[in-house]
Design a protein around this motif. Structure first.
Motif, PDB file in Angstrom:
ATOM      1  N   ASP A 159     -84.969  37.298 -53.564  1.00 42.41           N
ATOM      2  CA  ASP A 159     -86.149  37.137 -53.097  1.00 42.41           C
ATOM      3  C   ASP A 159     -86.168  36.673 -51.509  1.00 42.41           C
ATOM      4  OD1 ASP A 159     -88.769  35.868 -52.483  1.00 42.41           O
ATOM      5  OD2 ASP A 159     -88.654  34.578 -54.338  1.00 42.41           O
TER       6      ASP A 159
ATOM      7  N   SER B 165     -88.027  35.356 -49.576  1.00 44.55           N
ATOM      8  CA  SER B 165     -88.644  34.299 -48.936  1.00 44.55           C
ATOM      9  C   SER B 165     -87.438  33.162 -49.283  1.00 44.55           C
ATOM     10  CB  SER B 165     -89.790  33.833 -49.994  1.00 44.55           C
ATOM     11  OG  SER B 165     -89.409  33.373 -51.414  1.00 44.55           O
ATOM     12  N   GLN B 166     -86.489  33.472 -49.870  1.00 43.07           N
ATOM     13  CA  GLN B 166     -85.547  32.530 -50.222  1.00 43.07           C
ATOM     14  C   GLN B 166     -84.319  32.506 -48.958  1.00 43.07           C
ATOM     15  OE1 GLN B 166     -85.533  29.862 -52.211  1.00 43.07           O
ATOM     16  NE2 GLN B 166     -87.494  30.818 -52.576  1.00 43.07           N
TER      17      GLN B 166
ATOM     18  N   GLU C  48     -85.474  43.942 -53.347  1.00 44.45           N
ATOM     19  CA  GLU C  48     -86.151  42.675 -53.075  1.00 44.45           C
ATOM     20  C   GLU C  48     -86.977  42.282 -54.408  1.00 44.45           C
ATOM     21  OE1 GLU C  48     -88.513  42.864 -49.526  1.00 44.45           O
ATOM     22  OE2 GLU C  48     -86.835  42.960 -48.152  1.00 44.45           O
TER      23      GLU C  48
ATOM     24  N   HIS D 124     -89.424  39.534 -55.775  1.00 41.58           N
ATOM     25  CA  HIS D 124     -90.224  38.303 -54.960  1.00 41.58           C
ATOM     26  C   HIS D 124     -90.546  37.317 -56.105  1.00 41.58           C
ATOM     27  CE1 HIS D 124     -90.898  40.322 -51.242  1.00 41.58           C
ATOM     28  NE2 HIS D 124     -90.859  41.491 -51.912  1.00 41.58           N
TER      29      HIS D 124
ATOM     30  N   ALA E 196     -90.472  34.009 -56.436  1.00 36.40           N
ATOM     31  CA  ALA E 196     -91.387  32.707 -55.767  1.00 36.40           C
ATOM     32  C   ALA E 196     -92.853  33.189 -55.915  1.00 36.40           C
ATOM     33  CB  ALA E 196     -90.946  32.379 -54.409  1.00 36.40           C
ATOM     34  N   GLU E 197     -93.163  34.600 -55.340  1.00 33.96           N
ATOM     35  CA  GLU E 197     -94.522  34.941 -55.180  1.00 33.96           C
ATOM     36  C   GLU E 197     -95.068  35.256 -56.683  1.00 33.96           C
ATOM     37  OE1 GLU E 197     -96.601  38.918 -53.869  1.00 33.96           O
ATOM     38  OE2 GLU E 197     -95.042  38.039 -52.429  1.00 33.96           O
ATOM     39  N   ILE E 198     -94.112  35.761 -57.575  1.00 37.47           N
ATOM     40  CA  ILE E 198     -94.631  36.174 -58.751  1.00 37.47           C
ATOM     41  C   ILE E 198     -94.755  34.818 -59.819  1.00 37.47           C
ATOM     42  CG2 ILE E 198     -93.312  37.107 -61.165  1.00 37.47           C
ATOM     43  CD1 ILE E 198     -92.121  39.099 -59.561  1.00 37.47           C
ATOM     44  N   THR E 199     -93.794  33.824 -59.572  1.00 42.73           N
ATOM     45  CA  THR E 199     -93.971  32.804 -60.681  1.00 42.73           C
ATOM     46  C   THR E 199     -94.921  31.883 -60.056  1.00 42.73           C
ATOM     47  OG1 THR E 199     -92.143  31.832 -59.361  1.00 42.73           O
ATOM     48  CG2 THR E 199     -91.489  32.919 -61.471  1.00 42.73           C
ATOM     49  N   GLU E 200     -95.372  31.884 -58.949  1.00 42.51           N
ATOM     50  CA  GLU E 200     -96.559  31.131 -58.328  1.00 42.51           C
ATOM     51  C   GLU E 200     -97.884  31.699 -58.788  1.00 42.51           C
ATOM     52  OE1 GLU E 200     -98.510  30.817 -53.911  1.00 42.51           O
ATOM     53  OE2 GLU E 200     -96.192  29.905 -53.946  1.00 42.51           O
ATOM     54  N   ILE E 201     -97.891  32.621 -59.367  1.00 42.06           N
ATOM     55  CA  ILE E 201     -99.383  33.323 -59.800  1.00 42.06           C
ATOM     56  C   ILE E 201     -99.446  33.373 -61.326  1.00 42.06           C
ATOM     57  CG2 ILE E 201     -99.974  34.882 -57.673  1.00 42.06           C
ATOM     58  CD1 ILE E 201     -98.834  37.222 -59.281  1.00 42.06           C
TER      59      ILE E 201
ATOM     60  N   CYS F 273     -93.684  35.609 -67.757  1.00 46.61           N
ATOM     61  CA  CYS F 273     -92.873  35.641 -66.693  1.00 46.61           C
ATOM     62  C   CYS F 273     -91.799  37.013 -66.724  1.00 46.61           C
ATOM     63  CB  CYS F 273     -92.176  34.372 -66.473  1.00 46.61           C
ATOM     64  SG  CYS F 273     -93.067  33.195 -65.570  1.00 46.61           S
TER      65      CYS F 273
END
Length: 183
Positions: A98, A100-101, A117, A119, A121-126, A173
């Motif tokens: 990720d 973002s990490q 890549e 993502h 954080a982005e996936i789990t945030e939504i 997820c």
């Protein structure tokens, strides 16, 4: 990727679900008739320290880890340098990470692995109740020959005590993670 012999590492901070992800990968492979071995590596901290689940899967009994890493899934990079020597990377290794990490640590990038890549954080945030380790498990499932129903059973068994909502969130997820990296 063939499970004739597959060596996978899942790395991240303690408490990120690295060991759970590795154990569920191993359990799903066993349920599907494969052999496996898992080694755990973590620091002395209870939470937040470095953690790595090193899983070797095969069609034959496994007594030792493989000599080269096929896939490295980085939930995050925190303190990975403490056990980078345990990760036999080369230019055929695939890294799912990720961005973002943070950037891939130089000790890892020096091996010129293939990079994808992912993502997390982005996936789990939504996803309501999203967990990066379940998304990573889905990605690993998509890269292997292990039947999806083996993973579905393992998710239900491992999360059953947390209730149907937790199982459903993990399945979402898992499905998204598999779709993102499906070859």
């Amino acid at each position: 990727m063939s499970l004739d012999r597959l060596f996978v590492a899942i790395v991240g901070s303690g408490g990120a679900g690295v060991m759970t992800c590795g154990q569920m990968l191993l359990d799903a492979a066993a349920r599907a008739g494969y052999y496996g071995l898992m080694t755990r590596s973590f620091g002395p901290q209870i939470r937040g320290g470095e953690a790595a689940a090193l899983v070797t899967l095969s069609t034959r009994p496994v007594e030792t880890p493989a000599d080269r890493l096929d896939v490295l899934v980085a939930i995050d990079w925190r303190n990975i340098t403490r056990f980078v020597d345990e990760l036999p990377l080369d230019d055929r290794s695939l890294i799912l990470y990720d961005p973002s990490q943070g950037e891939i640590p130089s000790q890892v990038a020096a091996h010129n692995p293939r990079v994808h890549e992912f993502h997390l954080a982005e996936i789990t945030e939504i996803i309501d109740g999203g967990r990066p380790n379940m998304t990573a498990l889905g990605a690993l499932a998509a890269l292997t020959e292990i039947p999806q129903d083996a993973f579905a059973a393992i998710i239900s068994e491992n999360l059953g005590r947390k209730g149907e909502n937790a199982i459903e969130n993990a399945r979402v997820c898992f499905t998204v993670g598999a779709e993102v990296v499906r070859p």
